[in-house]
Write an enzyme that holds these catalytic residues in place. Structure first.
Site, PDB file in Angstrom:
ATOM      1  CD  GLU A   1      10.761  73.270  10.411  1.00 45.60           C
ATOM      2  OE1 GLU A   1      12.063  72.197   9.845  1.00 45.60           O
ATOM      3  OE2 GLU A   1      10.276  72.842  11.273  1.00 45.60           O
TER       4      GLU A   1
ATOM      5  CE  LYS B   1      11.893  70.195  17.779  1.00 51.86           C
ATOM      6  NZ  LYS B   1      10.378  69.790  17.536  1.00 51.86           N
TER       7      LYS B   1
END
EC number: 4.2.1.11
Length: 429
Positions: free
Chosen positions: A210, A340
């Site tokens: 990330e 999500k």
């Protein structure tokens, strides 16, 4: 009928593309009778909850080590497309319910949540473009003007990095900024300073999935100390201007009823005390997945102990699933939910879960996945739902920065109507 009003679905296409980790994922196209084409890419997680909707992979070891998505692509073309042609792209709920019914399974394992979500998001984008309005306005209406506080993952551990750090994410949170543009600058400056701090200590500055740094560190506390040092060195006040947040991802190191960190097993109550000590010692405003996804009793204890001090976010605990969130509400486990899109597999169900959270004073944090693409839907979703918070990684890697840049454009579009959540106390506690 004008071009823009003829919003019947005329064709649906899908293909296998690569995500930010070099793994296959789905890209879907929804073509409308008016000539508009909606395009969407589906993300994929590394640390996944056991109760997430099913991501369909091929399992053919001769292609991408079994990670291919040609089966899901085929399902879009052969199972979904024939049943959706002619439906109105503006009727998002009907489209999503139709796909869920075609799949017929409780977790979208028949066709794949990745197949369904790709079409769901592409249809929404086509609908927005047909009405000549941005996606955040299409989904959120006239009140969609709240820019989220970013929770920026700048040190990676756990399943997101090949290092010895137990916790998965150590984040900086620019709560004291007055605009999203300012918040992004603060985060970028602290991130750059953190690179200097690590370099001065002889620590590696390679990055994880990330975009955060992934050095080998002696303990979780050392990571927090480094962040506090970087915040100060960048010229900001820890806790007042830039706070900290954690994604513990405790399910990843939960074994036989114990939490194994720093090389030793610990009972749930002991681990909760440890998290409490971290909150007392550092300017932490949010803790995600502080306990195992099925350790409901300990989640209740954690919420009783720390819920009035910090935001306690359920990710693996809730998996963007309204049924699991309802249980959390009833049992008073956690006070926030991570959202999500691919955990549940459709835009409609995602919006329903956010609505349930909002009606029960549960905060929502819109989130990316570790395997991302250039798709910026979550930036629009954060503004559309007035969530007030977004997790989309560090301040490097273009698949992360793309979401931040989209939020900058949205803030510019809104002009004087734009409100930064941190400036009005709507970010994490």
């Amino acid at each position: 009928m004008s071009k823009f009003l003829d919003t019947a679905i005329e064709a649906i296409a899908a293909r296998e593309i690569l995500d930010s980790r070099g793994r296959p994922t789905i890209e879907a196209e929804v073509h409308l009778a008016n000539g508009v084409v909606g395009l969407a890419q589906v993300p994929s997680g590394a640390s996944t909850g056991s109760f997430e909707a099913h991501e369909l992979r091929d399992g053919d070891k001769s292609r991408y080590g079994g990670k291919g998505v040609l089966k899901a692509v085929k399902n879009v073309k052969e199972a979904l497309a024939p049943k959706l042609l002619g439906l109105d792209a503006l009727n998002q709920e009907l489209l999503d319910r139709t796909m869920i019914a075609i799949d017929g399974s409780p977790n979208k394992s028949s066709l794949g949540a990745n197949a369904i979500l790709g079409v769901s998001l592409a249809a929404a984008k086509a609908g927005a473009e047909s009405l000549d309005i941005p996606l955040y306005r299409y989904l959120g209406g006239p009140l969609a003007n709240l820019l989220p506080v970013p929770l920026m993952n700048v040190i990676n551990g756990g399943a997101h990095a090949s290092n010895n750090v137990d916790f998965q994410e150590f984040m900086i949170v620019p709560i004291g900024a007055t605009s999203f543009r300012e918040a992004l600058r603060w985060g970028a400056e602290v991130f750059a300073t953190l690179s200097q701090v690590l370099d001065e200590k002889g620590l590696l500055t390679g990055v994880g999935d990330e975009g955060g740094f992934a050095p080998n560190l002696e303990s979780n506390q050392v990571a927090l100390e480094l962040l506090v040092a970087a915040i100060k060195k960048a010229g900001y006040k820890p806790g007042e201007e830039v706070a900290l947040a954690l994604d513990v991802a405790a399910s990843e190191f939960y074994k036989n009823g114990q939490y194994v960190y720093d090389g030793k097993p610990h009972a749930p109550a002991e681990f909760i005390d440890y998290l409490g000590q971290l909150v007392d010692q550092y300017p932490i405003v949010s803790i995600e997945d502080g306990l195992h996804e099925e350790d409901w009793q300990s989640w209740q204890l954690l919420t009783q102990k720390l819920g009035s001090q910090v935001q306690l976010v359920g990710d693996d605990l809730f998996v963007t699933n309204a049924t699991r969130l309802q249980r959390g509400i009833e049992e008073k486990a956690a006070n926030a939910i991570l959202i999500k899109l691919n955990q549940i597999g459709s835009l409609t169900e995602t919006l329903e879960t956010i609505d349930l959270a909002t009606r029960n004073s549960i905060r929502s944090v819109i989130s990316h996945r570790s395997g991302e693409t250039e798709d910026t839907t979550i930036a629009d979703l954060a503004v559309a739902t007035r969530a007030g918070q977004i997790k989309t990684g560090s301040l490097c890697r273009s698949e992360r920065v793309a979401k931040y840049n989209r939020l900058l454009r949205i803030e510019d579009e809104l002009g004087d109507r734009a409100v930064y959540a941190g400036a009005v106390g709507l970010g994490p506690k």
